[in-house]
Structure formats: structure tokens, C-alpha cells
Design a protein around this motif. Structure first.
Motif, PDB file in Angstrom:
ATOM      1  N   ILE A  84       0.866  -1.170   0.000  1.00 31.80           N
ATOM      2  CA  ILE A  84       0.000   0.000   0.000  1.00 31.80           C
ATOM      3  C   ILE A  84       0.907   1.225   0.000  1.00 31.80           C
ATOM      4  CG2 ILE A  84      -1.857  -1.214   1.195  1.00 31.80           C
ATOM      5  CD1 ILE A  84      -1.032   0.347   3.750  1.00 31.80           C
ATOM      6  N   LEU A  85       0.342   2.379  -0.307  1.00 32.03           N
ATOM      7  CA  LEU A  85       1.098   3.627  -0.295  1.00 32.03           C
ATOM      8  C   LEU A  85       0.628   4.458   0.889  1.00 32.03           C
ATOM      9  CD1 LEU A  85       3.194   5.410  -1.733  1.00 32.03           C
ATOM     10  CD2 LEU A  85       1.288   6.428  -3.018  1.00 32.03           C
ATOM     11  N   ILE A  86       1.564   4.771   1.773  1.00 26.94           N
ATOM     12  CA  ILE A  86       1.267   5.599   2.943  1.00 26.94           C
ATOM     13  C   ILE A  86       1.958   6.943   2.752  1.00 26.94           C
ATOM     14  CG2 ILE A  86       1.511   5.872   5.427  1.00 26.94           C
ATOM     15  CD1 ILE A  86       1.652   2.797   5.626  1.00 26.94           C
ATOM     16  N   CYS A  87       1.172   8.007   2.774  1.00 20.70           N
ATOM     17  CA  CYS A  87       1.727   9.354   2.629  1.00 20.70           C
ATOM     18  C   CYS A  87       2.125   9.863   4.011  1.00 20.70           C
ATOM     19  CB  CYS A  87       0.686  10.278   2.013  1.00 20.70           C
ATOM     20  SG  CYS A  87       0.094   9.681   0.422  1.00 20.70           S
ATOM     21  N   TYR A  88       3.334  10.384   4.097  1.00 21.27           N
ATOM     22  CA  TYR A  88       3.855  10.828   5.393  1.00 21.27           C
ATOM     23  C   TYR A  88       4.603  12.140   5.205  1.00 21.27           C
ATOM     24  CZ  TYR A  88       6.285  10.905   9.837  1.00 21.27           C
ATOM     25  OH  TYR A  88       6.748  11.283  11.074  1.00 21.27           O
ATOM     26  N   ASP A  89       4.223  13.141   6.019  1.00 20.68           N
ATOM     27  CA  ASP A  89       4.888  14.443   5.941  1.00 20.68           C
ATOM     28  C   ASP A  89       5.478  14.893   7.270  1.00 20.68           C
ATOM     29  OD1 ASP A  89       2.640  15.101   7.412  1.00 20.68           O
ATOM     30  OD2 ASP A  89       1.857  16.545   5.959  1.00 20.68           O
ATOM     31  N   GLY A  90       5.488  13.990   8.249  1.00 17.62           N
ATOM     32  CA  GLY A  90       6.041  14.324   9.553  1.00 17.62           C
ATOM     33  C   GLY A  90       5.036  14.913  10.528  1.00 17.62           C
ATOM     34  N   ALA A 104      13.066  15.084   1.582  1.00 20.54           N
ATOM     35  CA  ALA A 104      11.929  14.179   1.341  1.00 20.54           C
ATOM     36  C   ALA A 104      12.291  12.754   1.740  1.00 20.54           C
ATOM     37  CB  ALA A 104      11.494  14.243  -0.120  1.00 20.54           C
ATOM     38  N   VAL A 105      13.489  12.325   1.416  1.00 20.47           N
ATOM     39  CA  VAL A 105      13.923  10.976   1.788  1.00 20.47           C
ATOM     40  C   VAL A 105      14.062  10.856   3.305  1.00 20.47           C
ATOM     41  CG1 VAL A 105      15.824   9.315   1.623  1.00 20.47           C
ATOM     42  CG2 VAL A 105      15.010  10.490  -0.433  1.00 20.47           C
ATOM     43  N   ARG A 106      14.598  11.888   3.951  1.00 23.21           N
ATOM     44  CA  ARG A 106      14.754  11.862   5.410  1.00 23.21           C
ATOM     45  C   ARG A 106      13.395  11.732   6.096  1.00 23.21           C
ATOM     46  NH1 ARG A 106      13.747  14.429   9.635  1.00 23.21           N
ATOM     47  NH2 ARG A 106      12.969  16.305   8.637  1.00 23.21           N
ATOM     48  N   ILE A 107      12.422  12.503   5.630  1.00 28.60           N
ATOM     49  CA  ILE A 107      11.084  12.456   6.226  1.00 28.60           C
ATOM     50  C   ILE A 107      10.438  11.097   5.956  1.00 28.60           C
ATOM     51  CG2 ILE A 107       8.753  13.437   6.094  1.00 28.60           C
ATOM     52  CD1 ILE A 107      10.182  16.188   5.639  1.00 28.60           C
ATOM     53  N   ALA A 108      10.596  10.573   4.740  1.00 24.19           N
ATOM     54  CA  ALA A 108      10.047   9.240   4.417  1.00 24.19           C
ATOM     55  C   ALA A 108      10.691   8.173   5.295  1.00 24.19           C
ATOM     56  CB  ALA A 108      10.244   8.931   2.939  1.00 24.19           C
ATOM     57  N   ASP A 109      11.991   8.288   5.546  1.00 28.20           N
ATOM     58  CA  ASP A 109      12.675   7.334   6.438  1.00 28.20           C
ATOM     59  C   ASP A 109      12.073   7.373   7.840  1.00 28.20           C
ATOM     60  OD1 ASP A 109      14.470   6.313   4.560  1.00 28.20           O
ATOM     61  OD2 ASP A 109      16.067   7.733   5.100  1.00 28.20           O
ATOM     62  N   GLU A 110      11.794   8.573   8.329  1.00 27.55           N
ATOM     63  CA  GLU A 110      11.177   8.736   9.656  1.00 27.55           C
ATOM     64  C   GLU A 110       9.814   8.031   9.688  1.00 27.55           C
ATOM     65  OE1 GLU A 110       8.915  12.514  11.266  1.00 27.55           O
ATOM     66  OE2 GLU A 110      11.086  12.817  11.429  1.00 27.55           O
ATOM     67  N   GLY A 111       9.005   8.247   8.663  1.00 27.17           N
ATOM     68  CA  GLY A 111       7.698   7.602   8.587  1.00 27.17           C
ATOM     69  C   GLY A 111       7.797   6.094   8.456  1.00 27.17           C
ATOM     70  N   THR A 112       8.839   5.631   7.770  1.00 24.23           N
ATOM     71  CA  THR A 112       9.051   4.191   7.600  1.00 24.23           C
ATOM     72  C   THR A 112       9.305   3.526   8.943  1.00 24.23           C
ATOM     73  OG1 THR A 112       9.843   4.499   5.364  1.00 24.23           O
ATOM     74  CG2 THR A 112      10.503   2.470   6.450  1.00 24.23           C
ATOM     75  N   GLU A 113      10.063   4.173   9.805  1.00 21.89           N
ATOM     76  CA  GLU A 113      10.309   3.614  11.142  1.00 21.89           C
ATOM     77  C   GLU A 113       9.013   3.510  11.935  1.00 21.89           C
ATOM     78  OE1 GLU A 113      13.061   2.123  12.184  1.00 21.89           O
ATOM     79  OE2 GLU A 113      13.748   2.528  10.142  1.00 21.89           O
ATOM     80  N   ILE A 122      -4.311   4.057  -1.137  1.00 26.60           N
ATOM     81  CA  ILE A 122      -3.445   5.149  -0.684  1.00 26.60           C
ATOM     82  C   ILE A 122      -3.953   5.575   0.688  1.00 26.60           C
ATOM     83  CG2 ILE A 122      -2.654   7.505  -1.111  1.00 26.60           C
ATOM     84  CD1 ILE A 122      -3.377   7.015  -4.103  1.00 26.60           C
ATOM     85  N   VAL A 123      -3.040   5.710   1.633  1.00 30.02           N
ATOM     86  CA  VAL A 123      -3.387   6.149   2.988  1.00 30.02           C
ATOM     87  C   VAL A 123      -2.836   7.558   3.178  1.00 30.02           C
ATOM     88  CG1 VAL A 123      -3.091   5.713   5.459  1.00 30.02           C
ATOM     89  CG2 VAL A 123      -3.287   3.779   3.853  1.00 30.02           C
ATOM     90  N   VAL A 124      -3.695   8.463   3.621  1.00 31.86           N
ATOM     91  CA  VAL A 124      -3.269   9.850   3.813  1.00 31.86           C
ATOM     92  C   VAL A 124      -4.003  10.441   5.011  1.00 31.86           C
ATOM     93  CG1 VAL A 124      -4.968  10.735   2.140  1.00 31.86           C
ATOM     94  CG2 VAL A 124      -2.932  12.078   2.629  1.00 31.86           C
ATOM     95  N   GLY A 125      -3.288  11.222   5.795  1.00 28.39           N
ATOM     96  CA  GLY A 125      -3.906  11.934   6.907  1.00 28.39           C
ATOM     97  C   GLY A 125      -4.535  13.216   6.413  1.00 28.39           C
ATOM     98  N   SER A 126      -5.450  13.737   7.201  1.00 27.12           N
ATOM     99  CA  SER A 126      -6.127  14.986   6.863  1.00 27.12           C
ATOM    100  C   SER A 126      -5.906  15.989   7.976  1.00 27.12           C
ATOM    101  CB  SER A 126      -7.623  14.717   6.686  1.00 27.12           C
ATOM    102  OG  SER A 126      -8.332  15.934   6.574  1.00 27.12           O
ATOM    103  N   ARG A 127      -5.711  17.227   7.596  1.00 26.01           N
ATOM    104  CA  ARG A 127      -5.573  18.287   8.596  1.00 26.01           C
ATOM    105  C   ARG A 127      -6.926  18.736   9.121  1.00 26.01           C
ATOM    106  NH1 ARG A 127      -2.227  22.592   5.401  1.00 26.01           N
ATOM    107  NH2 ARG A 127      -3.587  21.820   3.771  1.00 26.01           N
ATOM    108  N   GLY A 128      -7.991  18.317   8.467  1.00 18.25           N
ATOM    109  CA  GLY A 128      -9.333  18.672   8.921  1.00 18.25           C
ATOM    110  C   GLY A 128      -9.750  20.081   8.565  1.00 18.25           C
ATOM    111  N   LEU A 129      -9.136  20.655   7.534  1.00 18.69           N
ATOM    112  CA  LEU A 129      -9.516  22.008   7.126  1.00 18.69           C
ATOM    113  C   LEU A 129     -10.894  21.991   6.478  1.00 18.69           C
ATOM    114  CD1 LEU A 129      -6.183  23.275   5.532  1.00 18.69           C
ATOM    115  CD2 LEU A 129      -7.006  23.603   7.858  1.00 18.69           C
ATOM    116  N   ARG A 130     -11.630  23.053   6.681  1.00 20.02           N
ATOM    117  CA  ARG A 130     -12.969  23.177   6.101  1.00 20.02           C
ATOM    118  C   ARG A 130     -13.156  24.610   5.603  1.00 20.02           C
ATOM    119  NH1 ARG A 130     -14.675  18.220   6.456  1.00 20.02           N
ATOM    120  NH2 ARG A 130     -14.975  17.236   8.450  1.00 20.02           N
ATOM    121  N   GLY A 131     -14.115  24.787   4.731  1.00 17.64           N
ATOM    122  CA  GLY A 131     -14.530  26.110   4.285  1.00 17.64           C
ATOM    123  C   GLY A 131     -13.407  26.947   3.711  1.00 17.64           C
TER     124      GLY A 131
END
Length: 159
Positions: free
Chosen positions: A8-14, A69-78, A113-122
Motif C-alpha cells: 500500500i502507499l502511505i503518505c507521510y509528511d512528519g 523528502a527521503v529523510r522524512i520518508a525514512d522517519e515515517g518508515t520507522e 493510498i493512505v493519507v492523513g487529513s488536517r481537517g480544514l474546512r470552508g
């Protein structure tokens, strides 16, 4: 339990939302292969103005963004591994971010695809954009959008 071989694809931005997305995906989808992706921007507007004056500066900035980008992806991988995934990191650059996510999802032909949401609206969503909504609209495959922790939203009818 046998591990599913299709990643699966997991999106990670820290962000905390991205950590929650990993944890939720682990609980819902169980142990399986995963690619943890961070999509960095190519250049900020200020950096793009400096680029034409020096090709070396532009190349150095691009390299810095790619490495981050690779550093952040590595963090998410752990985090994904500690949640039970057989995970590998992947970093890329794209503007807008959602296009980079959809491109990698297509390349890997992931089932979700798995992605988190910041919950922004309007107005906030209109001004800042919603990567999760754009991915869902353009991916052509299932997208698990994990909302932020917190209070539930109530509509005009009190639901």
C-alpha cells in the motif's frame, strides 16, 4: 497471520495527522508491505527567483529538497515498521503534492493510498488546499483519508 504481498502507499509528511494515518492503517489493514512516501516541493517561490542567477544554487536547492523528502520518508518508515508494516521509504518532489502522490501510486499500482487529513474546512480549505481531497478526486483507486483526532464536526442539523 500471513502478510499481504501487495504494498500500500502511505503518505507521510512528519505531521501528527500522518502518524495517526499510519497507526489507523495498521489497525484496519493489518501487517503488509507498504511504501512510505514524502513528497517535497521542487522549490519555494523565493528559491525559484534565485535559480536563474546560478544553476549551481538551483541544483543545490533541488538536491536539498530531495534529501529532505527521503529523510522524512525514512522517519515515517520507522513508525510504519513499529506499527507492523514491512515498510520501505520513498521520497520524491512534485508541485502540487497530490500529483506526486498519484504518480507514485500509479507507478506502483497500489491497491490503496493512505493519507492523513488536517481537517480544514470552508475558507481555510479553499486558501490552503486539501491534499487528501485532491488525491481522492484524482487517484482512480481507493484512498483511506484519516481525519485528525479531536471533536466531531456537527452539521447545521446537529448531526
Amino acid at each position: 497471520m500471513q502478510m499481504n504481498e501487495t504494498p500500500i502507499l502511505i503518505c507521510y509528511d512528519g505531521s501528527p495527522a500522518a502518524v495517526r494515518a499510519i497507526e489507523t492503517a495498521a489497525a484496519l489493514l493489518g501487517p503488509r508491505r507498504a511504501v512510505v512516501l514524502d513528497v517535497g516541493s521542487s522549490m519555494t517561490p523565493a528559491e525559484s527567483l534565485a535559480g536563474p542567477y546560478s544553476a549551481m544554487v538551483g541544483a543545490a536547492v533541488e538536491e536539498t529538497h530531495a534529501a529532505e523528502a527521503v529523510r522524512i520518508a525514512d522517519e515515517g518508515t520507522e513508525i510504519a515498521r513499529s506499527s507492523g508494516f514491512d515498510a520501505v521509504a520513498r521520497g520524491t518532489r512534485a508541485v502540487p503534492t497530490w500529483e506526486g502522490i498519484v504518480e507514485i501510486a500509479d507507478e506502483l499500482d497500489v491497491p490503496v493510498i493512505v493519507v492523513g487529513s488536517r481537517g480544514l474546512r470552508g475558507l481555510n480549505e479553499a486558501l490552503h488546499g486539501s491534499v487528501s481531497h485532491q488525491v481522492a478526486a484524482h487517484a482512480g483507486r481507493p484512498v483511506l483519508i484519516v481525519p485528525p483526532r479531536g471533536e466531531r464536526r456537527v452539521d447545521a442539523n446537529g448531526r
